[in-house]
Design a protein around this motif. Structure first.
Motif, PDB file in Angstrom:
ATOM      1  N   ASN A 194      29.003  36.405  86.695  1.00 21.24           N
ATOM      2  CA  ASN A 194      30.371  36.911  86.621  1.00 21.24           C
ATOM      3  C   ASN A 194      31.412  35.822  86.845  1.00 21.24           C
ATOM      4  O   ASN A 194      32.551  35.955  86.423  1.00 21.24           O
ATOM      5  CB  ASN A 194      30.583  38.056  87.621  1.00 21.24           C
ATOM      6  N   HIS A 195      31.029  34.737  87.529  1.00 23.89           N
ATOM      7  CA  HIS A 195      31.969  33.632  87.734  1.00 23.89           C
ATOM      8  C   HIS A 195      31.840  32.554  86.663  1.00 23.89           C
ATOM      9  O   HIS A 195      32.492  31.515  86.743  1.00 23.89           O
ATOM     10  CB  HIS A 195      31.772  33.007  89.117  1.00 23.89           C
ATOM     11  N   GLY A 196      30.941  32.741  85.697  1.00 26.74           N
ATOM     12  CA  GLY A 196      30.765  31.737  84.643  1.00 26.74           C
ATOM     13  C   GLY A 196      29.925  30.545  85.089  1.00 26.74           C
ATOM     14  O   GLY A 196      29.858  29.533  84.407  1.00 26.74           O
ATOM     15  N   LYS A 197      29.297  30.678  86.287  1.00 30.39           N
ATOM     16  CA  LYS A 197      28.474  29.582  86.825  1.00 30.39           C
ATOM     17  C   LYS A 197      27.027  29.741  86.386  1.00 30.39           C
ATOM     18  O   LYS A 197      26.615  30.817  85.950  1.00 30.39           O
ATOM     19  CB  LYS A 197      28.510  29.638  88.374  1.00 30.39           C
ATOM     20  N   GLU A 254      37.255  25.827  68.147  1.00 32.38           N
ATOM     21  CA  GLU A 254      36.616  26.961  67.486  1.00 32.38           C
ATOM     22  C   GLU A 254      35.788  27.771  68.484  1.00 32.38           C
ATOM     23  O   GLU A 254      35.732  29.005  68.413  1.00 32.38           O
ATOM     24  CB  GLU A 254      35.749  26.464  66.323  1.00 32.38           C
ATOM     25  N   LEU A 255      35.160  27.099  69.448  1.00 32.30           N
ATOM     26  CA  LEU A 255      34.375  27.809  70.467  1.00 32.30           C
ATOM     27  C   LEU A 255      35.271  28.757  71.241  1.00 32.30           C
ATOM     28  O   LEU A 255      34.933  29.925  71.457  1.00 32.30           O
ATOM     29  CB  LEU A 255      33.759  26.824  71.469  1.00 32.30           C
ATOM     30  N   ILE A 256      36.434  28.232  71.662  1.00 35.21           N
ATOM     31  CA  ILE A 256      37.338  29.034  72.480  1.00 35.21           C
ATOM     32  C   ILE A 256      37.800  30.255  71.690  1.00 35.21           C
ATOM     33  O   ILE A 256      37.784  31.376  72.205  1.00 35.21           O
ATOM     34  CB  ILE A 256      38.529  28.190  72.983  1.00 35.21           C
ATOM     35  N   SER A 257      38.161  30.070  70.419  1.00 35.53           N
ATOM     36  CA  SER A 257      38.660  31.235  69.674  1.00 35.53           C
ATOM     37  C   SER A 257      37.532  32.213  69.385  1.00 35.53           C
ATOM     38  O   SER A 257      37.720  33.424  69.447  1.00 35.53           O
ATOM     39  CB  SER A 257      39.408  30.820  68.407  1.00 35.53           C
ATOM     40  N   ARG A 258      36.309  31.708  69.124  1.00 36.57           N
ATOM     41  CA  ARG A 258      35.187  32.641  68.905  1.00 36.57           C
ATOM     42  C   ARG A 258      34.898  33.464  70.164  1.00 36.57           C
ATOM     43  O   ARG A 258      34.712  34.678  70.097  1.00 36.57           O
ATOM     44  CB  ARG A 258      33.907  31.872  68.571  1.00 36.57           C
ATOM     45  N   LEU A 259      34.888  32.792  71.338  1.00 37.97           N
ATOM     46  CA  LEU A 259      34.546  33.496  72.587  1.00 37.97           C
ATOM     47  C   LEU A 259      35.604  34.538  72.935  1.00 37.97           C
ATOM     48  O   LEU A 259      35.282  35.648  73.356  1.00 37.97           O
ATOM     49  CB  LEU A 259      34.416  32.494  73.744  1.00 37.97           C
ATOM     50  N   ALA A 260      36.863  34.140  72.732  1.00 40.53           N
ATOM     51  CA  ALA A 260      37.956  35.033  73.119  1.00 40.53           C
ATOM     52  C   ALA A 260      37.994  36.265  72.226  1.00 40.53           C
ATOM     53  O   ALA A 260      38.504  37.311  72.625  1.00 40.53           O
ATOM     54  CB  ALA A 260      39.278  34.285  73.055  1.00 40.53           C
ATOM     55  N   SER A 261      37.433  36.164  71.013  1.00 43.43           N
ATOM     56  CA  SER A 261      37.563  37.295  70.094  1.00 43.43           C
ATOM     57  C   SER A 261      36.245  38.025  69.848  1.00 43.43           C
ATOM     58  O   SER A 261      36.173  38.885  68.997  1.00 43.43           O
ATOM     59  CB  SER A 261      38.155  36.824  68.764  1.00 43.43           C
ATOM     60  N   ASP A 272      33.542  36.766  79.409  1.00 43.31           N
ATOM     61  CA  ASP A 272      34.262  36.339  78.198  1.00 43.31           C
ATOM     62  C   ASP A 272      35.787  36.348  78.361  1.00 43.31           C
ATOM     63  O   ASP A 272      36.497  36.280  77.370  1.00 43.31           O
ATOM     64  CB  ASP A 272      33.860  37.208  76.983  1.00 43.31           C
ATOM     65  N   ASP A 273      36.307  36.415  79.599  1.00 45.36           N
ATOM     66  CA  ASP A 273      37.766  36.333  79.731  1.00 45.36           C
ATOM     67  C   ASP A 273      38.187  34.856  79.835  1.00 45.36           C
ATOM     68  O   ASP A 273      37.356  33.988  80.136  1.00 45.36           O
ATOM     69  CB  ASP A 273      38.282  37.200  80.892  1.00 45.36           C
ATOM     70  N   PRO A 274      39.465  34.551  79.517  1.00 47.03           N
ATOM     71  CA  PRO A 274      39.875  33.143  79.353  1.00 47.03           C
ATOM     72  C   PRO A 274      39.523  32.231  80.523  1.00 47.03           C
ATOM     73  O   PRO A 274      39.099  31.091  80.320  1.00 47.03           O
ATOM     74  CB  PRO A 274      41.397  33.241  79.179  1.00 47.03           C
ATOM     75  N   GLU A 275      39.663  32.714  81.771  1.00 47.24           N
ATOM     76  CA  GLU A 275      39.358  31.867  82.925  1.00 47.24           C
ATOM     77  C   GLU A 275      37.864  31.526  82.987  1.00 47.24           C
ATOM     78  O   GLU A 275      37.478  30.395  83.267  1.00 47.24           O
ATOM     79  CB  GLU A 275      39.782  32.564  84.235  1.00 47.24           C
ATOM     80  N   LYS A 276      37.031  32.532  82.752  1.00 49.02           N
ATOM     81  CA  LYS A 276      35.567  32.344  82.823  1.00 49.02           C
ATOM     82  C   LYS A 276      35.094  31.461  81.661  1.00 49.02           C
ATOM     83  O   LYS A 276      34.183  30.661  81.814  1.00 49.02           O
ATOM     84  CB  LYS A 276      34.811  33.679  82.757  1.00 49.02           C
ATOM     85  N   ILE A 277      35.756  31.613  80.521  1.00 54.89           N
ATOM     86  CA  ILE A 277      35.397  30.794  79.361  1.00 54.89           C
ATOM     87  C   ILE A 277      35.631  29.317  79.701  1.00 54.89           C
ATOM     88  O   ILE A 277      34.800  28.461  79.404  1.00 54.89           O
ATOM     89  CB  ILE A 277      36.215  31.213  78.109  1.00 54.89           C
TER      90      ILE A 277
END
Ligand code: AMP
Length: 187
Positions: A54-57, A119-126, A134-139
């Motif tokens: 949940n923390h992206g770790k 491209e990774l950031i936009s794919r993950l966010a969408s 998958d929220d911006p901070e965790k990404i």
């Protein structure tokens, strides 16, 4: 055939692993999907892994290695598998080699999907799978963790001559074709 499908979060590992699974009739083994299943069903493993995920770790190596060692013993994985999301640290890669060695097995190919960061950031966010990470901070955290802890795994397999770099941009079908061009040597 034992394959590692590697790349940063959002590179399309899960999508491509499912397509390889179908094309070659070998099962996908996704540590992330196994953890999410344990979290949903509230098992002791799920409870241990939940806060890291949940923390992206990263989940600690000993937990992941225990899971993989047990999972590959299952009948389903006897003739091979496509690893998706493992190994994610050099320690995992080294320990996994000893696990395979004990079993008289080895990896056939390491496929690295290359995708530009934007491209990774936009794919993950969408991607809209409703994943808690998958929220911006965790990404942001997951991409940092990838660069610091996971990217060095590429060099580990490159030194063994197993690394195949694949352009991970373009249509899903085009990327699959590039992967299959490599895998057809081993099938
Ligand atoms: P994934 O579905 O591969 O993106 O994995 C989701 C999350 O599960 C990751 O961000 C990690 O928290 C955890 N995870 C999955 N595989 C591993 C691994 N090999 N090592 C450590 N943590 C992992």
């Amino acid at each position: 055939m034992r394959i590692i499908l590697f790349g940063p979060p959002g590179a399309g590992k899960g999508t491509q692993a499912k397509r390889i699974q179908k094309a070659y009739n070998i099962p996908q083994l996704s540590t992330g999907e196994i953890f999410r299943h344990h979290i949903r069903t509230n098992t002791p493993l799920g409870i241990k892994a939940r806060s890291y995920i949940n923390h992206g770790k990263l989940v600690p190596d000993d937990i992941v290695l225990g899971l993989v060692e047990e999972t590959i013993k299952e009948e389903k994985y006897r003739n091979g598998y496509i690893l998706d999301g493992f190994p994610r640290t050099v320690t995992q890669a080294e320990e996994f080699d000893s696990i395979l060695k004990k079993r008289g097995e080895s990896i056939d190919a390491f496929i690295g999907l290359e995708v530009p960061k934007e491209e990774l950031i936009s794919r993950l966010a969408s991607r809209g799978e409703g994943r808690s990470d998958d929220d911006p901070e965790k990404i942001k955290v997951r991409l940092q963790v990838y660069h610091q802890e996971t990217a060095p795994v590429m060099h580990y397999y490159a030194e063994k001559g197993l690394y195949h770099e694949i352009n991970g941009t373009g249509s899903i079908e085009d990327i699959s074709e590039r992967i299959q061009d490599v895998l057809n040597q081993f099938a």
